[in-house]
Design a protein around this motif. Structure first.
Motif, PDB file in Angstrom:
ATOM      1  N   GLY A 182       2.159  13.242 -13.221  1.00 26.51           N
ATOM      2  CA  GLY A 182       1.005  12.740 -13.955  1.00 26.51           C
ATOM      3  C   GLY A 182       0.572  11.364 -13.481  1.00 26.51           C
ATOM      4  O   GLY A 182      -0.624  11.109 -13.293  1.00 26.51           O
ATOM      5  N   THR A 183       1.541  10.471 -13.270  1.00 24.78           N
ATOM      6  CA  THR A 183       1.212   9.130 -12.786  1.00 24.78           C
ATOM      7  C   THR A 183       0.639   9.186 -11.380  1.00 24.78           C
ATOM      8  O   THR A 183      -0.333   8.476 -11.061  1.00 24.78           O
ATOM      9  CB  THR A 183       2.461   8.235 -12.810  1.00 24.78           C
ATOM     10  N   THR A 184       1.218  10.013 -10.525  1.00 23.90           N
ATOM     11  CA  THR A 184       0.705  10.146  -9.159  1.00 23.90           C
ATOM     12  C   THR A 184      -0.718  10.690  -9.164  1.00 23.90           C
ATOM     13  O   THR A 184      -1.590  10.223  -8.415  1.00 23.90           O
ATOM     14  CB  THR A 184       1.617  11.076  -8.336  1.00 23.90           C
ATOM     15  N   TRP A 185      -0.976  11.684 -10.024  1.00 23.15           N
ATOM     16  CA  TRP A 185      -2.327  12.250 -10.124  1.00 23.15           C
ATOM     17  C   TRP A 185      -3.327  11.193 -10.584  1.00 23.15           C
ATOM     18  O   TRP A 185      -4.435  11.090 -10.045  1.00 23.15           O
ATOM     19  CB  TRP A 185      -2.317  13.423 -11.094  1.00 23.15           C
ATOM     20  N   LEU A 186      -2.935  10.387 -11.567  1.00 21.73           N
ATOM     21  CA  LEU A 186      -3.819   9.316 -12.031  1.00 21.73           C
ATOM     22  C   LEU A 186      -4.101   8.309 -10.921  1.00 21.73           C
ATOM     23  O   LEU A 186      -5.236   7.814 -10.790  1.00 21.73           O
ATOM     24  CB  LEU A 186      -3.189   8.605 -13.234  1.00 21.73           C
ATOM     25  N   MET A 187      -3.067   8.010 -10.118  1.00 23.61           N
ATOM     26  CA  MET A 187      -3.265   7.073  -9.008  1.00 23.61           C
ATOM     27  C   MET A 187      -4.270   7.619  -8.003  1.00 23.61           C
ATOM     28  O   MET A 187      -5.066   6.863  -7.425  1.00 23.61           O
ATOM     29  CB  MET A 187      -1.936   6.784  -8.327  1.00 23.61           C
ATOM     30  N   THR A 188      -4.256   8.930  -7.773  1.00 18.63           N
ATOM     31  CA  THR A 188      -5.219   9.515  -6.825  1.00 18.63           C
ATOM     32  C   THR A 188      -6.629   9.522  -7.391  1.00 18.63           C
ATOM     33  O   THR A 188      -7.602   9.616  -6.628  1.00 18.63           O
ATOM     34  CB  THR A 188      -4.819  10.951  -6.453  1.00 18.63           C
ATOM     35  N   LYS A 189      -6.755   9.445  -8.720  1.00 18.53           N
ATOM     36  CA  LYS A 189      -8.078   9.437  -9.332  1.00 18.53           C
ATOM     37  C   LYS A 189      -8.619   8.021  -9.522  1.00 18.53           C
ATOM     38  O   LYS A 189      -9.836   7.810  -9.492  1.00 18.53           O
ATOM     39  CB  LYS A 189      -8.027  10.142 -10.699  1.00 18.53           C
ATOM     40  N   LEU A 190      -7.713   7.055  -9.719  1.00 22.45           N
ATOM     41  CA  LEU A 190      -8.144   5.698 -10.051  1.00 22.45           C
ATOM     42  C   LEU A 190      -8.071   4.730  -8.883  1.00 22.45           C
ATOM     43  O   LEU A 190      -8.588   3.614  -8.981  1.00 22.45           O
ATOM     44  CB  LEU A 190      -7.281   5.156 -11.206  1.00 22.45           C
ATOM     45  N   THR A 191      -7.431   5.139  -7.789  1.00 18.22           N
ATOM     46  CA  THR A 191      -7.285   4.264  -6.620  1.00 18.22           C
ATOM     47  C   THR A 191      -7.706   5.035  -5.374  1.00 18.22           C
ATOM     48  O   THR A 191      -7.951   6.241  -5.426  1.00 18.22           O
ATOM     49  CB  THR A 191      -5.828   3.788  -6.478  1.00 18.22           C
ATOM     50  N   PRO A 192      -7.769   4.357  -4.205  1.00 19.10           N
ATOM     51  CA  PRO A 192      -8.172   5.053  -2.974  1.00 19.10           C
ATOM     52  C   PRO A 192      -7.152   6.045  -2.436  1.00 19.10           C
ATOM     53  O   PRO A 192      -7.458   6.795  -1.514  1.00 19.10           O
ATOM     54  CB  PRO A 192      -8.366   3.891  -1.977  1.00 19.10           C
ATOM     55  N   VAL A 193      -5.922   6.062  -2.962  1.00 21.11           N
ATOM     56  CA  VAL A 193      -4.906   6.942  -2.400  1.00 21.11           C
ATOM     57  C   VAL A 193      -5.223   8.391  -2.695  1.00 21.11           C
ATOM     58  O   VAL A 193      -5.849   8.718  -3.709  1.00 21.11           O
ATOM     59  CB  VAL A 193      -3.493   6.601  -2.936  1.00 21.11           C
ATOM     60  N   ARG A 194      -4.821   9.271  -1.792  1.00 26.77           N
ATOM     61  CA  ARG A 194      -4.994  10.711  -1.937  1.00 26.77           C
ATOM     62  C   ARG A 194      -3.706  11.412  -1.541  1.00 26.77           C
ATOM     63  O   ARG A 194      -2.925  10.874  -0.754  1.00 26.77           O
ATOM     64  CB  ARG A 194      -6.154  11.215  -1.058  1.00 26.77           C
ATOM     65  N   SER A 206       0.824  -1.212   0.000  1.00 23.93           N
ATOM     66  CA  SER A 206       0.000   0.000   0.000  1.00 23.93           C
ATOM     67  C   SER A 206       0.858   1.262   0.000  1.00 23.93           C
ATOM     68  O   SER A 206       0.438   2.303  -0.494  1.00 23.93           O
ATOM     69  CB  SER A 206      -0.933   0.002   1.212  1.00 23.93           C
ATOM     70  N   ARG A 207       2.053   1.188   0.578  1.00 28.37           N
ATOM     71  CA  ARG A 207       2.952   2.335   0.562  1.00 28.37           C
ATOM     72  C   ARG A 207       3.817   2.365  -0.688  1.00 28.37           C
ATOM     73  O   ARG A 207       4.251   3.427  -1.134  1.00 28.37           O
ATOM     74  CB  ARG A 207       3.861   2.306   1.792  1.00 28.37           C
ATOM     75  N   ALA A 208       4.088   1.197  -1.251  1.00 30.03           N
ATOM     76  CA  ALA A 208       5.029   1.118  -2.367  1.00 30.03           C
ATOM     77  C   ALA A 208       4.394   1.399  -3.710  1.00 30.03           C
ATOM     78  O   ALA A 208       5.068   1.870  -4.625  1.00 30.03           O
ATOM     79  CB  ALA A 208       5.683  -0.267  -2.387  1.00 30.03           C
ATOM     80  N   ILE A 209       3.086   1.138  -3.842  1.00 30.37           N
ATOM     81  CA  ILE A 209       2.477   1.148  -5.173  1.00 30.37           C
ATOM     82  C   ILE A 209       2.575   2.504  -5.845  1.00 30.37           C
ATOM     83  O   ILE A 209       2.866   2.599  -7.042  1.00 30.37           O
ATOM     84  CB  ILE A 209       1.005   0.673  -5.088  1.00 30.37           C
ATOM     85  N   VAL A 210       2.374   3.605  -5.102  1.00 37.41           N
ATOM     86  CA  VAL A 210       2.384   4.929  -5.737  1.00 37.41           C
ATOM     87  C   VAL A 210       3.799   5.355  -6.149  1.00 37.41           C
ATOM     88  O   VAL A 210       4.010   5.740  -7.306  1.00 37.41           O
ATOM     89  CB  VAL A 210       1.724   5.984  -4.837  1.00 37.41           C
ATOM     90  N   PRO A 211       4.801   5.319  -5.253  1.00 36.22           N
ATOM     91  CA  PRO A 211       6.141   5.700  -5.717  1.00 36.22           C
ATOM     92  C   PRO A 211       6.690   4.781  -6.800  1.00 36.22           C
ATOM     93  O   PRO A 211       7.419   5.240  -7.676  1.00 36.22           O
ATOM     94  CB  PRO A 211       6.994   5.647  -4.440  1.00 36.22           C
TER      95      PRO A 211
END
Length: 473
Positions: free
Chosen positions: A354-366, A121-126
């Motif tokens: 851009g990838t981080t922004w997409l992750m905040t839109k497509l996954t529960p991360v904020r 859960s911590r690794a997926i975004v970076p």
């Protein structure tokens, strides 16, 4: 401009906006904060030496004594039957840089075994952000050089981040930035290194010979077994590591080099073979967490890497004759240099943010509510400093001394300097805002040595949690 000011917990009461496990960048544990701080301090000195060595090389290569610089760089030494008669520049790139990649291997394994990357859960975004930060610069470079197959081979040059250089800039301009941002940058760099190693091994290995590679498995297996079985023996006796493990490591390196795979890959394999944890204190007991042989080796080899190996590589690799103002203009207007500059300065932040922004839109991360997107943009621009590995890939792409390689090096230097300056402007302004927030986050009301901000969402770290009581219950 209160809308741009990060929210922070007040000294009097816990903040309702403290980061959650789904926040990005993750604040991480207090232990991780201390470890990252130690890494930043160690890498800063190496970053300054790296810049100094590159500056000396540039000045020498453009001075009246430039011929002596290139004669030194191209001086050959070694034993040809073992495919080891190399120039000093090649020894620096293939040999000394293997020490740097050995430490990369140690750091990668530590992150996946005992660091924050072990937590998906911590690794997926970076990890995703790092992949975006590799793919987008490569696409930008390819777009600029699409009509030129000869220069298209350098597509991987702008994909790398130089952590030593970037950390040196961060230490100067961002001493009060949140630890979450620093951890995010370090994690990006770790994953970036892994991707760069994979690219080098897959796309920049020519004339692969399988016999030496198969033979390399023998000393590698012996090295691994000894490091795992006698980890405490080697940790307590430095001479044993030098006399036993080092010759085995050299054999692996030499055979991988003879096999046509870039020898820095051998450094990563050897790093991965070193155990991170202590092992078992008794039969059947779980592994004991804490510093192991990996950390011991890191303490021994990091000064050698940061203080000698990487600066020497930079010295032999960064020297390029610019040819005055007209030569500089000609170099930076070459499609190779343009692709590198666009890839590093623009492609890196676009890919990462851009990838981080997409992750905040497509996954529960904020995004962590104590941060702003401008903070992430500043760190992403800083990741556009691609020096050490970019110079290495340039050599592998075009060959040392070629015109395309010279233009690539100019592009790398211009892009790295531009990224450093742009990131410094953004992060320095943000650093002033975080200065007072850092004072609030240092509050330790219960006196247990861990700032309260690291305990608000982990009941096990609070006195009540350690006593088995859930706060508020």
């Amino acid at each position: 401009m209160s809308g741009d000011t990060p929210r922070s917990p007040s000294p009097e009461a816990p903040s309702s906006h403290a980061p959650s496990p789904q926040s990005v960048p993750s604040r991480g544990s207090y232990r991780e904060k201390l470890r990252i701080g130690e890494i930043l301090r160690r890498e800063t000195v190496g970053g300054f030496l790296l810049v100094f060595a590159a500056a000396v090389a540039l000045i020498w290569a453009n001075s009246p004594a430039s011929e002596s610089y290139f004669a030194l760089r191209d001086f050959r030494i070694g034993y040809e039957p073992w495919h080891l008669e190399l120039s000093l520049g090649a020894w620096a790139a293939d040999g000394l840089l293997a020490i740097f990649f050995f430490l990369v291997g140690l750091e990668l394994k530590k992150e996946f075994v005992a660091g924050d990357l072990r937590n998906p859960s911590r690794a997926i975004v970076p990890v995703a952000a790092a992949m975006g930060g590799v793919a987008v610069p490569a696409l930008f470079y390819a777009g600029v050089n699409l009509v030129s197959p000869e220069t298209l081979r350098g597509w991987a040059i702008p994909t790398a981040t130089d952590i030593a250089f970037a950390v040196a800039v961060l230490a100067i301009v961002g001493s009060h930035l949140p630890s979450a941002l620093r951890i995010f940058l370090l994690t990006l760099a770790v994953v970036d290194d892994l991707l760069a190693i994979s690219i080098i091994a897959i796309f920049y290995s020519d004339d692969v010979q399988f016999s030496p590679l198969l033979l390399a498995l023998i000393p590698l297996a012996l090295y691994t077994v000894l490091a795992q079985k006698y980890r405490r023996f080697f940790a307590e006796r430095a001479w044993a590591a030098w006399l036993i493990l080092l010759p085995l490591g050299f054999a692996v390196w030499a055979l991988v080099h003879a096999g046509g795979i870039h020898a820095t890959v051998a450094g990563v394999l050897l790093g991965f073979a070193v155990p991170v944890l202590h092992g078992r204190s008794r039969p059947g007991a779980p592994a004991v967490a804490g510093p192991g042989l990996s950390e011991n080796f890191e303490h021994r080899f990091r000064p050698l890497s940061a203080g000698f190996a990487v600066p020497v590589f930079a010295f032999f690799s960064a020297g390029v004759t610019v040819g005055g103002w007209n030569g500089l203009i000609g170099a930076v207007t070459d499609p190779v240099a343009i692709g590198i500059i666009v890839g590093l300065v623009l492609g890196k932040p676009v890919g990462i943010v851009g990838t981080t922004w997409l992750m905040t839109k497509l996954t529960p991360v904020r995004l962590d509510p104590t941060l702003r997107w401008i903070d992430l943009i500043g760190v992403a621009i800083l990741a556009g400093i691609g020096f050490t590995v970019s110079l290495l890939i340039a050599d592998l792409s075009f060959g040392a001394g070629s015109l395309a390689n010279d233009h690539a090096k100019v592009g790398i230097l211009v892009a790295s300097l531009t990224a450093a300056l742009l990131a410094s402007v953004i992060l320095r302004s943000r650093n002033r805002l975080y200065r007072r927030i850092e004072q609030a986050e240092a509050v330790d009301a219960d006196g247990d040595g861990i700032p309260d901000v690291y305990q608000q969402h982990d009941p096990r770290q609070t006195p009540e949690g350690r006593a088995g009581v859930t706060p508020g219950a």
